[in-house]
Design a protein around this motif. Sequence first.
Motif, short mmCIF file in Angstrom:
data_model
loop_
_atom_site.label_atom_id
_atom_site.label_comp_id
_atom_site.label_asym_id
_atom_site.label_seq_id
_atom_site.Cartn_x
_atom_site.Cartn_y
_atom_site.Cartn_z
N ILE A 172 0.84 -1.19 0.00
CA ILE A 172 0.00 0.00 0.00
C ILE A 172 0.87 1.24 0.00
O ILE A 172 1.90 1.30 0.69
CB ILE A 172 -0.94 0.00 1.22
N ALA A 173 0.47 2.24 -0.77
CA ALA A 173 1.20 3.51 -0.83
C ALA A 173 0.19 4.65 -0.79
O ALA A 173 -0.99 4.48 -1.11
CB ALA A 173 2.04 3.59 -2.09
N ILE A 174 0.66 5.82 -0.37
CA ILE A 174 -0.18 7.01 -0.28
C ILE A 174 0.24 7.99 -1.39
O ILE A 174 1.43 8.21 -1.61
CB ILE A 174 -0.03 7.68 1.10
N TYR A 175 -0.76 8.57 -2.03
CA TYR A 175 -0.49 9.54 -3.10
C TYR A 175 0.11 10.83 -2.55
O TYR A 175 -0.36 11.36 -1.55
CB TYR A 175 -1.79 9.92 -3.83
N THR A 176 1.14 11.32 -3.23
CA THR A 176 1.64 12.66 -2.98
C THR A 176 1.68 13.37 -4.33
O THR A 176 1.39 12.76 -5.36
CB THR A 176 3.07 12.65 -2.36
N GLU A 230 5.37 11.55 -5.93
CA GLU A 230 5.35 10.11 -6.15
C GLU A 230 4.56 9.44 -5.03
O GLU A 230 4.27 10.06 -4.01
CB GLU A 230 6.78 9.57 -6.17
N ASP A 231 4.24 8.19 -5.21
CA ASP A 231 3.54 7.44 -4.17
C ASP A 231 4.54 7.07 -3.08
O ASP A 231 5.64 6.63 -3.36
CB ASP A 231 2.91 6.18 -4.75
N VAL A 232 4.13 7.25 -1.81
CA VAL A 232 5.00 6.94 -0.68
C VAL A 232 4.52 5.66 -0.02
O VAL A 232 3.35 5.56 0.35
CB VAL A 232 5.00 8.11 0.34
N PRO A 233 5.41 4.66 0.13
CA PRO A 233 5.00 3.40 0.76
C PRO A 233 4.49 3.61 2.18
O PRO A 233 4.99 4.48 2.91
CB PRO A 233 6.28 2.57 0.77
N LEU A 243 3.35 13.70 6.44
CA LEU A 243 3.54 13.67 5.00
C LEU A 243 3.01 14.98 4.41
O LEU A 243 1.88 15.05 3.93
CB LEU A 243 2.79 12.46 4.41
N PRO A 244 3.83 16.05 4.48
CA PRO A 244 3.34 17.39 4.10
C PRO A 244 2.85 17.52 2.66
O PRO A 244 1.98 18.32 2.38
CB PRO A 244 4.54 18.30 4.34
N ASN A 245 3.38 16.72 1.75
CA ASN A 245 3.00 16.89 0.35
C ASN A 245 2.01 15.84 -0.15
O ASN A 245 1.95 15.54 -1.32
CB ASN A 245 4.26 16.86 -0.53
N TYR A 246 1.19 15.27 0.78
CA TYR A 246 0.21 14.28 0.32
C TYR A 246 -0.85 14.96 -0.54
O TYR A 246 -1.17 16.13 -0.36
CB TYR A 246 -0.40 13.50 1.49
N ASP A 247 -1.37 14.22 -1.50
CA ASP A 247 -2.34 14.74 -2.45
C ASP A 247 -3.71 14.80 -1.78
O ASP A 247 -4.38 13.79 -1.61
CB ASP A 247 -2.39 13.83 -3.68
N GLU A 248 -4.12 16.01 -1.39
CA GLU A 248 -5.36 16.19 -0.63
C GLU A 248 -6.61 15.85 -1.43
O GLU A 248 -7.67 15.61 -0.85
CB GLU A 248 -5.43 17.62 -0.09
N GLU A 249 -6.52 15.83 -2.76
CA GLU A 249 -7.67 15.50 -3.58
C GLU A 249 -7.87 13.98 -3.71
O GLU A 249 -8.97 13.51 -3.92
CB GLU A 249 -7.53 16.11 -4.97
N ARG A 250 -6.77 13.23 -3.60
CA ARG A 250 -6.86 11.78 -3.80
C ARG A 250 -6.75 10.98 -2.50
O ARG A 250 -7.05 9.79 -2.48
CB ARG A 250 -5.78 11.33 -4.77
N LYS A 288 -7.79 5.43 8.53
CA LYS A 288 -7.38 4.03 8.49
C LYS A 288 -5.87 3.89 8.73
O LYS A 288 -5.43 3.02 9.48
CB LYS A 288 -7.76 3.40 7.16
N VAL A 289 -5.06 4.76 8.14
CA VAL A 289 -3.60 4.72 8.31
C VAL A 289 -3.26 4.93 9.79
O VAL A 289 -2.44 4.19 10.36
CB VAL A 289 -2.90 5.77 7.42
N ILE A 290 -3.88 5.91 10.42
CA ILE A 290 -3.62 6.19 11.83
C ILE A 290 -4.10 5.04 12.71
O ILE A 290 -3.40 4.63 13.64
CB ILE A 290 -4.24 7.54 12.25
N GLN A 291 -5.25 4.49 12.40
CA GLN A 291 -5.77 3.35 13.15
C GLN A 291 -4.83 2.15 13.03
O GLN A 291 -4.50 1.49 14.02
CB GLN A 291 -7.16 2.98 12.64
#
Length: 141
Positions: free
Chosen positions: A51-55, A58-61, A96-103, A111-114
């Motif tokens: 799983i990765a998070i959109y920024t 690039e996607d961050v694992p 993760l300051p540059n995460y893509d707030e729209e996606r 869920k990530v925090i949980q």
Amino acid sequence: MEFNKIISVNGKPGLYQVVSQSKNAIIVESLTDKKRLAINSTQNVSLLENIAIYTYEEDVPLLTIFQSMFEKTEGKEAISHKESGKKLAAFFAEILPNYDEERVYASNIKKVIQWYNLLVVSGMDFSKTEETTTVEDTEKE
């Protein structure tokens, strides 16, 4: 506990550790109550390692995000996933300051925090956890 053996099962709360595999199912153990169950091949399973998070770049694992959270919280639990959406987003923006707030939706952040809190309570030490490199990754270098 190995990060590359932690999964999320669609429709079931919490996280599970893969214990064994059989021909038609995988045997998993809940991280919360240590109960074991068989997950058949028709159920959707997500390996946290994949799983990765959109920024915006690039996607961050997910492991990288968990390691950042581990450093910020000094190995303790993060804020509760039941906090308001604004608090969760503010905390996540620090990680993760540059995460893509729209996606990346509030439900994703929750869920990530949980998951992070579940793993910390279960004894996961992210300071010693490294990403596993596959044969493909080493061939590319």
